[in-house]
Design a protein around this motif. Structure first.
Motif, PDB file in Angstrom:
ATOM      1  N   GLN A   1      -2.037  16.767  18.223  1.00 25.05           N
ATOM      2  CA  GLN A   1      -1.422  15.591  17.609  1.00 25.05           C
ATOM      3  C   GLN A   1      -2.459  14.522  17.269  1.00 25.05           C
ATOM      4  O   GLN A   1      -2.415  13.900  16.205  1.00 25.05           O
ATOM      5  CB  GLN A   1      -0.374  14.997  18.555  1.00 25.05           C
ATOM      6  CG  GLN A   1       0.962  15.684  18.498  1.00 25.05           C
ATOM      7  CD  GLN A   1       1.738  15.269  17.265  1.00 25.05           C
ATOM      8  OE1 GLN A   1       1.693  15.928  16.226  1.00 25.05           O
ATOM      9  NE2 GLN A   1       2.463  14.174  17.364  1.00 25.05           N
TER      10      GLN A   1
ATOM     11  N   GLY B   1      -3.212  13.512  13.515  1.00 25.13           N
ATOM     12  CA  GLY B   1      -2.913  12.131  13.180  1.00 25.13           C
ATOM     13  C   GLY B   1      -4.128  11.372  12.678  1.00 25.13           C
ATOM     14  O   GLY B   1      -4.041  10.608  11.711  1.00 25.13           O
TER      15      GLY B   1
ATOM     16  N   MET C   1       3.706  14.989   6.331  1.00 22.61           N
ATOM     17  CA  MET C   1       3.272  15.067   7.719  1.00 22.61           C
ATOM     18  C   MET C   1       4.002  14.086   8.624  1.00 22.61           C
ATOM     19  O   MET C   1       4.055  14.286   9.841  1.00 22.61           O
ATOM     20  CB  MET C   1       1.762  14.789   7.806  1.00 22.61           C
ATOM     21  CG  MET C   1       0.889  15.931   7.311  1.00 22.61           C
ATOM     22  SD  MET C   1       1.141  17.439   8.271  1.00 22.61           S
ATOM     23  CE  MET C   1       0.718  16.875   9.917  1.00 22.61           C
TER      24      MET C   1
ATOM     25  N   HIS D   1       4.671  14.942  12.492  1.00 23.36           N
ATOM     26  CA  HIS D   1       3.863  14.240  13.488  1.00 23.36           C
ATOM     27  C   HIS D   1       4.747  13.410  14.421  1.00 23.36           C
ATOM     28  O   HIS D   1       4.539  13.391  15.639  1.00 23.36           O
ATOM     29  CB  HIS D   1       2.860  13.333  12.768  1.00 23.36           C
ATOM     30  CG  HIS D   1       1.942  12.584  13.683  1.00 23.36           C
ATOM     31  ND1 HIS D   1       0.953  13.208  14.424  1.00 23.36           N
ATOM     32  CD2 HIS D   1       1.871  11.256  13.995  1.00 23.36           C
ATOM     33  CE1 HIS D   1       0.311  12.306  15.139  1.00 23.36           C
ATOM     34  NE2 HIS D   1       0.851  11.116  14.906  1.00 23.36           N
TER      35      HIS D   1
END
Length: 210
Positions: free
Chosen positions: A102, A106, A127, A131
């Protein structure tokens, strides 16, 4: 750690273990949960600043998680205990792996790709729900891992002969209170990140902003 003789490092493996729950909960629950809430609820500053704050709290969670992992690994090795055998440890591996994934996704998707903001807009838009959903799932995985860890430690405590029955009972209540608190925090964060004005039938993501 009144009932467990405080903290230490490799010179005292039993006290070294005490760092594990403190650091893991601090990294995965406290800092990560606060980071999620900031990103969803902070609307008073520019969005890029919110992103940086969001990343900052996740970034300072990394050393907490790393030291928490090393403390339990070294402690088990010194005490000749088996590593990576329980549901707690397996959940911990999944949680750490998802956290790293993550963070990397990110960082590159929502910060590095801003260098070409217009060209990467569609990619970043796609995304966002992934996410956000995985982030909340990772947060709940961390809580589940923490609760299973508390249960595992409590089972070990029952078999200890050097702890008085009174202290065992007190630790039982403290452990139960911590577990309930963690679940309560998870519920609060989950409801806080929902859109307050969204209908019940709508798809709800942690954030609509990219």
């Amino acid at each position: 750690m009144f009932y467990r003789d405080g903290f230490a490092w490799s010179e005292s493996p039993k006290q070294q273990f005490n760092l594990h729950p403190i650091l893991m909960i601090a990294g995965f629950v406290t800092l990560s949960g606060f980071s999620i809430l900031i990103y969803r609820l902070c609307r008073c500053v520019k969005h890029i600043y919110v992103k940086l704050i969001h990343m900052f709290f996740h970034a300072i969670a990394i050393p907490c998680i790393a030291l928490g992992f090393l403390s339990v690994f070294d402690s088990h090795e010194a005490l000749q205990k088996v590593n990576f055998y329980s549901l707690h440890s397996w959940l911990g591996f999944v949680t750490m792996g998802m956290f790293v994934l993550q963070f990397v996704i990110g960082f590159f998707s929502f910060l590095v790709m801003l260098c070409c903001e217009n060209k990467t807009y569609s990619c970043r838009s796609a995304m966002v729900p992934i996410h956000a959903s995985l982030g909340l799932a990772n947060f709940w995985l961390a809580i589940a891992t923490s609760v299973t860890g508390l249960i595992e430690k409590e089972r070990e405590t029952v078999a200890e002969t050097n702890v008085s029955a009174e202290n065992k009972l007190i630790e039982h209540y403290i452990t139960s209170a911590i577990g309930i608190t963690l679940i309560f925090i998870g519920i609060i964060v989950t409801f806080a990140v929902r859109r307050s004005n969204a209908p019940a039938s709508a798809k709800v993501y942690v954030t609509e902003r990219i």
